[in-house]
Scaffold this motif. Structure first.
Motif, PDB file in Angstrom:
ATOM      1  N   THR A  77       0.825  -1.204   0.000  1.00 37.37           N
ATOM      2  CA  THR A  77       0.000   0.000   0.000  1.00 37.37           C
ATOM      3  C   THR A  77       0.864   1.260   0.000  1.00 37.37           C
ATOM      4  O   THR A  77       0.575   2.229  -0.701  1.00 37.37           O
ATOM      5  CB  THR A  77      -0.949   0.008   1.222  1.00 37.37           C
ATOM      6  N   VAL A  78       1.937   1.229   0.784  1.00 36.50           N
ATOM      7  CA  VAL A  78       2.831   2.388   0.883  1.00 36.50           C
ATOM      8  C   VAL A  78       3.727   2.485  -0.354  1.00 36.50           C
ATOM      9  O   VAL A  78       4.138   3.571  -0.745  1.00 36.50           O
ATOM     10  CB  VAL A  78       3.675   2.308   2.177  1.00 36.50           C
ATOM     11  N   GLY A  79       4.024   1.322  -0.956  1.00 36.50           N
ATOM     12  CA  GLY A  79       4.891   1.304  -2.131  1.00 36.50           C
ATOM     13  C   GLY A  79       6.363   1.374  -1.791  1.00 36.50           C
ATOM     14  O   GLY A  79       7.143   2.060  -2.461  1.00 36.50           O
ATOM     15  N   ILE A  80       6.754   0.672  -0.705  1.00 36.52           N
ATOM     16  CA  ILE A  80       8.172   0.634  -0.341  1.00 36.52           C
ATOM     17  C   ILE A  80       8.622  -0.814  -0.228  1.00 36.52           C
ATOM     18  O   ILE A  80       7.805  -1.730  -0.084  1.00 36.52           O
ATOM     19  CB  ILE A  80       8.447   1.380   0.992  1.00 36.52           C
ATOM     20  N   SER A  81       9.936  -1.009  -0.264  1.00 35.83           N
ATOM     21  CA  SER A  81      10.495  -2.365  -0.155  1.00 35.83           C
ATOM     22  C   SER A  81      10.391  -2.853   1.281  1.00 35.83           C
ATOM     23  O   SER A  81      10.279  -2.061   2.221  1.00 35.83           O
ATOM     24  CB  SER A  81      11.957  -2.363  -0.583  1.00 35.83           C
ATOM     25  N   ARG A  82      10.463  -4.158   1.430  1.00 36.37           N
ATOM     26  CA  ARG A  82      10.416  -4.728   2.790  1.00 36.37           C
ATOM     27  C   ARG A  82      11.596  -4.222   3.620  1.00 36.37           C
ATOM     28  O   ARG A  82      11.458  -3.955   4.812  1.00 36.37           O
ATOM     29  CB  ARG A  82      10.431  -6.263   2.728  1.00 36.37           C
ATOM     30  N   GLY A  83      12.757  -4.088   2.994  1.00 39.40           N
ATOM     31  CA  GLY A  83      13.936  -3.616   3.729  1.00 39.40           C
ATOM     32  C   GLY A  83      13.726  -2.215   4.276  1.00 39.40           C
ATOM     33  O   GLY A  83      14.057  -1.932   5.433  1.00 39.40           O
ATOM     34  N   ASN A  84      13.178  -1.333   3.462  1.00 38.15           N
ATOM     35  CA  ASN A  84      12.895   0.030   3.898  1.00 38.15           C
ATOM     36  C   ASN A  84      11.822   0.025   4.980  1.00 38.15           C
ATOM     37  O   ASN A  84      11.876   0.802   5.933  1.00 38.15           O
ATOM     38  CB  ASN A  84      12.460   0.886   2.702  1.00 38.15           C
ATOM     39  N   PHE A  85      10.869  -0.894   4.823  1.00 39.54           N
ATOM     40  CA  PHE A  85       9.799  -1.033   5.803  1.00 39.54           C
ATOM     41  C   PHE A  85      10.381  -1.386   7.174  1.00 39.54           C
ATOM     42  O   PHE A  85      10.036  -0.774   8.187  1.00 39.54           O
ATOM     43  CB  PHE A  85       8.842  -2.132   5.324  1.00 39.54           C
ATOM     44  N   TYR A  86      11.296  -2.375   7.213  1.00 41.60           N
ATOM     45  CA  TYR A  86      11.873  -2.838   8.479  1.00 41.60           C
ATOM     46  C   TYR A  86      12.764  -1.786   9.130  1.00 41.60           C
ATOM     47  O   TYR A  86      13.025  -1.860  10.322  1.00 41.60           O
ATOM     48  CB  TYR A  86      12.638  -4.143   8.277  1.00 41.60           C
ATOM     49  N   PHE A  87      13.211  -0.813   8.351  1.00 47.21           N
ATOM     50  CA  PHE A  87      13.980   0.286   8.928  1.00 47.21           C
ATOM     51  C   PHE A  87      13.108   1.067   9.916  1.00 47.21           C
ATOM     52  O   PHE A  87      13.592   1.575  10.922  1.00 47.21           O
ATOM     53  CB  PHE A  87      14.487   1.215   7.807  1.00 47.21           C
ATOM     54  N   HIS A  88      11.818   1.149   9.627  1.00 42.94           N
ATOM     55  CA  HIS A  88      10.892   1.926  10.456  1.00 42.94           C
ATOM     56  C   HIS A  88      10.191   1.089  11.523  1.00 42.94           C
ATOM     57  O   HIS A  88       9.977   1.563  12.638  1.00 42.94           O
ATOM     58  CB  HIS A  88       9.840   2.590   9.560  1.00 42.94           C
ATOM     59  N   PHE A  89       9.807  -0.135  11.184  1.00 45.81           N
ATOM     60  CA  PHE A  89       9.078  -1.004  12.110  1.00 45.81           C
ATOM     61  C   PHE A  89       9.596  -2.430  11.975  1.00 45.81           C
ATOM     62  O   PHE A  89       9.639  -2.979  10.874  1.00 45.81           O
ATOM     63  CB  PHE A  89       7.570  -0.985  11.804  1.00 45.81           C
ATOM     64  N   LYS A  90       9.939  -3.014  13.114  1.00 48.26           N
ATOM     65  CA  LYS A  90      10.457  -4.390  13.098  1.00 48.26           C
ATOM     66  C   LYS A  90       9.340  -5.426  13.181  1.00 48.26           C
ATOM     67  O   LYS A  90       9.491  -6.546  12.702  1.00 48.26           O
ATOM     68  CB  LYS A  90      11.427  -4.611  14.265  1.00 48.26           C
TER      69      LYS A  90
END
Length: 197
Positions: free
Chosen positions: A34-47
């Motif tokens: 939905t946000v349009g970001i990679s999983r890696g970028n996602f995990y930078f913000h929330f684990k």
């Protein structure tokens, strides 16, 4: 997009998805897509998804506090303020018919899951309850302000649940009208008790 904006975008997307499809049925992938970001970028913000849930609950609390403050700025009359709470059912009727009340559905789902965040989600109800109690007290109903607040909160939740079950806008409109009439009687009782003979 800045880190802060990306994080806010994640919380916004998660909030909408948790409301529309439920916390348990929303995955990391759903939110990332939905946000349009990679999983890696996602995990930078929330684990974890629980970290996102905590952020969503905190955002809802902030938004609710802001809304209550806006209602207080809009009118000095506590009855007007309480009417603003009642009219939320009309203002949000399209979403309520489809998904129910965002506060009630999340709290109920987390309770069924036995989730540790359920008490935090309940703070949204507590916030509304405390605010309504204060408004009824300002109406001169300090002795039964708590009971009146719980009655109105319970009735609005019942309306949201049945509106979602039956997808019935006429029902919402009728119930809102009846709640406003009830409020007028409560405010009128106060005036009658304070009128000098």
């Amino acid at each position: 997009m800045s880190d802060r904006r990306t994080r806010d975008h994640i919380v916004d997307a998660a909030d909408a998805l948790f409301y529309r499809q439920g916390y348990a049925h929303t995955s990391f992938s759903d939110i990332a897509d939905t946000v349009g970001i990679s999983r890696g970028n996602f995990y930078f913000h929330f684990k974890t998804k629980d970290e996102i849930l905590d952020a969503v609950i905190e955002r809802r609390l902030e938004d609710t506090r802001e809304m209550l403050a806006r209602w207080e700025r809009a009118s000095d009359d506590p009855a007007d303020r309480i009417r603003s709470f009642i009219h939320m059912l009309l203002d949000n009727r399209a979403d309520i018919k489809r998904y129910g009340c965002p506060v009630g559905t999340l709290s109920t789902e987390l309770a069924k899951l036995g989730h540790a965040a359920q008490p935090a989600a309940n703070k949204l109800f507590t916030l509304f309850r405390s605010w309504l109690r204060a408004q009824f007290a300002r109406l001169g109903r300090a002795a039964d302000a708590g009971a009146l607040a719980m009655h109105l909160l319970a009735r609005s939740q019942g309306v949201a649940t049945l509106a979602n079950a039956f997808r019935d806008e006429t029902f919402i409109r009728r119930e809102v009208q009846e709640m406003c009439e009830w409020l007028a009687r409560v405010a009128g009782d106060r005036r009658a008790r304070h009128k000098k003979p």
